[in-house]
Design an enzyme around this catalytic site. Structure first.
Site, PDB file in Angstrom:
ATOM      1  N   LYS A  16       0.827  -1.213   0.000  1.00  0.00           N
ATOM      2  CA  LYS A  16       0.000   0.000   0.000  1.00  0.00           C
ATOM      3  C   LYS A  16       0.862   1.264   0.000  1.00  0.00           C
ATOM      4  CE  LYS A  16      -4.056  -2.059   1.021  1.00  0.00           C
ATOM      5  NZ  LYS A  16      -4.781  -2.484  -0.176  1.00  0.00           N
ATOM      6  N   SER A  17       2.155   1.110   0.268  1.00  0.00           N
ATOM      7  CA  SER A  17       2.996   2.305   0.425  1.00  0.00           C
ATOM      8  C   SER A  17       2.943   3.240  -0.787  1.00  0.00           C
ATOM      9  CB  SER A  17       4.438   1.891   0.718  1.00  0.00           C
ATOM     10  OG  SER A  17       4.486   1.230   1.958  1.00  0.00           O
ATOM     11  N   THR A  62      10.098  -4.220   2.750  1.00  0.00           N
ATOM     12  CA  THR A  62       9.059  -5.056   3.322  1.00  0.00           C
ATOM     13  C   THR A  62       9.445  -6.525   3.156  1.00  0.00           C
ATOM     14  OG1 THR A  62       6.666  -5.400   3.443  1.00  0.00           O
ATOM     15  CG2 THR A  62       7.572  -5.012   1.251  1.00  0.00           C
ATOM     16  N   LYS A  66      13.391  -7.464   5.559  1.00  0.00           N
ATOM     17  CA  LYS A  66      13.648  -6.486   6.629  1.00  0.00           C
ATOM     18  C   LYS A  66      14.881  -6.822   7.468  1.00  0.00           C
ATOM     19  CE  LYS A  66       8.897  -4.880   7.242  1.00  0.00           C
ATOM     20  NZ  LYS A  66       7.848  -4.514   8.219  1.00  0.00           N
ATOM     21  N   ASN A 151       3.966 -15.781  24.307  1.00  0.00           N
ATOM     22  CA  ASN A 151       4.185 -16.414  23.000  1.00  0.00           C
ATOM     23  C   ASN A 151       3.902 -17.903  23.077  1.00  0.00           C
ATOM     24  OD1 ASN A 151       4.981 -16.063  20.265  1.00  0.00           O
ATOM     25  ND2 ASN A 151       6.916 -17.095  20.708  1.00  0.00           N
ATOM     26  N   THR A 153       5.706 -20.241  21.716  1.00  0.00           N
ATOM     27  CA  THR A 153       6.985 -20.806  22.130  1.00  0.00           C
ATOM     28  C   THR A 153       7.557 -19.902  23.222  1.00  0.00           C
ATOM     29  OG1 THR A 153       7.269 -21.440  19.825  1.00  0.00           O
ATOM     30  CG2 THR A 153       9.209 -21.660  21.251  1.00  0.00           C
ATOM     31  N   TYR A 217      -4.569  -6.128   9.351  1.00  0.00           N
ATOM     32  CA  TYR A 217      -5.810  -5.438   9.022  1.00  0.00           C
ATOM     33  C   TYR A 217      -6.384  -6.023   7.746  1.00  0.00           C
ATOM     34  CZ  TYR A 217      -3.302  -2.982   5.408  1.00  0.00           C
ATOM     35  OH  TYR A 217      -2.571  -2.713   4.302  1.00  0.00           O
TER      36      TYR A 217
HETATM   37  P1  ATR Z   1       6.689 -11.578  12.202  1.00  0.00           P
HETATM   38  O1  ATR Z   1       7.861 -10.967  11.502  1.00  0.00           O
HETATM   39  O2  ATR Z   1       5.366 -11.301  11.565  1.00  0.00           O
HETATM   40  O3  ATR Z   1       6.693 -11.312  13.667  1.00  0.00           O
HETATM   41  P2  ATR Z   1       7.740 -14.196  12.731  1.00  0.00           P
HETATM   42  O4  ATR Z   1       9.052 -13.620  13.126  1.00  0.00           O
HETATM   43  O5  ATR Z   1       7.683 -15.435  11.908  1.00  0.00           O
HETATM   44  O6  ATR Z   1       6.851 -13.154  11.951  1.00  0.00           O
HETATM   45  O7  ATR Z   1       6.911 -14.432  14.089  1.00  0.00           O
HETATM   46  C1  ATR Z   1       5.613 -14.929  14.077  1.00  0.00           C
HETATM   47  C2  ATR Z   1       5.039 -14.844  15.483  1.00  0.00           C
HETATM   48  O8  ATR Z   1       3.660 -15.246  15.436  1.00  0.00           O
HETATM   49  C3  ATR Z   1       5.709 -15.761  16.487  1.00  0.00           C
HETATM   50  O9  ATR Z   1       5.598 -15.172  17.759  1.00  0.00           O
HETATM   51  C4  ATR Z   1       4.853 -17.020  16.381  1.00  0.00           C
HETATM   52  O10 ATR Z   1       4.904 -17.845  17.518  1.00  0.00           O
HETATM   53  P3  ATR Z   1       6.101 -18.929  17.691  1.00  0.00           P
HETATM   54  O11 ATR Z   1       7.310 -18.155  18.141  1.00  0.00           O
HETATM   55  O12 ATR Z   1       5.610 -19.869  18.718  1.00  0.00           O
HETATM   56  O13 ATR Z   1       6.281 -19.562  16.344  1.00  0.00           O
HETATM   57  C5  ATR Z   1       3.497 -16.395  16.267  1.00  0.00           C
HETATM   58  N1  ATR Z   1       2.482 -17.257  15.652  1.00  0.00           N
HETATM   59  C6  ATR Z   1       2.405 -17.644  14.367  1.00  0.00           C
HETATM   60  N2  ATR Z   1       1.297 -18.371  14.153  1.00  0.00           N
HETATM   61  C7  ATR Z   1       0.656 -18.451  15.353  1.00  0.00           C
HETATM   62  C8  ATR Z   1      -0.550 -19.068  15.800  1.00  0.00           C
HETATM   63  N3  ATR Z   1      -1.337 -19.757  14.964  1.00  0.00           N
HETATM   64  N4  ATR Z   1      -0.910 -18.930  17.093  1.00  0.00           N
HETATM   65  C9  ATR Z   1      -0.129 -18.234  17.940  1.00  0.00           C
HETATM   66  N5  ATR Z   1       1.027 -17.649  17.590  1.00  0.00           N
HETATM   67  C10 ATR Z   1       1.408 -17.737  16.311  1.00  0.00           C
END
Ligand code: ATR
Length: 269
Positions: A16-17, A62, A66, A151, A153, A217
């Site tokens: 969208k930028s 993007t 990044k 989180n 994890t 969004y």
């Molecule tokens: P981003 O750059 O969007 O933050 P990312 O670095 O891959 O993407 O991180 C994704 C985040 O969303 C992580 O915190 C991930 O949790 P994990 O560390 O346990 O993998 C979280 N995430 C992704 N899918 C999820 C889901 N279905 N339910 C809960 N947390 C989720």
């Protein structure tokens, strides 16, 4: 000749930028063009070198570049270093300067657009990936009372909490089910909303005065927003953060901060 900027990504068609920056330029009387730039997955650094050689003044970055963008910079601003990622590049006199305006955009949306001060508040950050990391220093700089990172994890949240412990604001880590108490501000930085997945947090994290913000969004509220709303919270999606991060980047490049309200209204799906 107009000053040239672009957004680099792969894919890039959805960005969208290029709809946002020309509005800011018109509004502030700045003479610039802003394009989409598709970089090959293995050719980000070469793309940046080409843009510099062609006289571009800067670029947004993007997905999925990044983190790699931080490596091509000759200088990193503190918030980019803390985020471990760059979304704004400035090309100045042989230097490539990296900054990250995603977190500042989030903070601007919460404090200016939603009118909610972060100072002395309890903040719950859901997720511990790149989006969460980018939000932490700008939130900390607002001096909240406490930040809890939850989180799926837990070890990743613990590592993030350790990295940001040195700024003097209490930052702790937990799993979703173990989150204790309610929070003034809850930010969903998990990528779950993309797939319609809700981080399994207790409804009690939201109180009547809480603000719940999803970084995602779309044309409808996300599942997270629906859940928070049913639990009594006020909700926002990530559109405000998007237009604010663009405004912060524009301000870095041009030294003037545009008014985001006009773009926000135009882009509301
Ligand atoms: P981003 O750059 O969007 O933050 P990312 O670095 O891959 O993407 O991180 C994704 C985040 O969303 C992580 O915190 C991930 O949790 P994990 O560390 O346990 O993998 C979280 N995430 C992704 N899918 C999820 C889901 N279905 N339910 C809960 N947390 C989720």
């Amino acid at each position: 000749m107009s000053d040239k900027y672009c957004v680099i990504g792969n894919p890039i068609a959805h960005s969208k930028s290029p709809e946002i920056h020309p509005v800011y330029a018109a509004q502030t009387g700045q003479d610039l063009v802003y394009e989409r730039c598709l970089a090959p997955l293995d050719g980000f650094a070469a793309t940046v070198r080409r843009l510099v050689a062609e006289g571009y003044r800067g670029a947004n970055v993007t997905l999925p570049f990044k983190i790699e963008a931080a490596q091509v910079c000759t200088r990193l601003e503190e918030r980019a270093r803390a985020a471990g990622a760059v979304n704004t590049l400035s090309f100045e006199q042989g230097e490539i300067i990296g900054d990250n305006t995603d977190g500042p955009g989030l903070v601007a949306d919460i404090t200016r657009n939603a009118g909610v001060a972060i100072r002395d508040k309890r903040v719950l950050l859901l997720g511990a990936g790149g989006a969460a990391r980018g939000a932490l220093l700008p939130i900390i700089q607002q001096q909240p009372r406490e930040i809890v990172i939850a989180n799926r994890t837990v070890a990743t949240a613990e590592a993030l909490a350790r990295d940001f412990a040195r700024y003097g604001i209490p930052v702790s880590a937990t799993g979703f089910a173990e989150i204790a108490g309610s929070f003034d501000i809850v930010v969903n930085a998990t990528s779950g909303s993309l797939a319609g997945e809700l981080p399994p947090v207790p409804a009690a994290v939201f109180g009547p005065g809480s603000l719940a913000l999803d970084m995602m969004y779309g044309s409808r509220p996300t599942v997270f927003m629906d859940f928070a709303s049913q639990a009594g919270a006020a909700t926002r999606d990530g559109l405000g953060m998007l237009v604010e991060q663009a405004a912060e980047a524009f301000a870095i490049w041009r030294g003037v901060r545009p008014d985001t309200a006009e773009v926000f209204r135009k882009m509301r799906p």
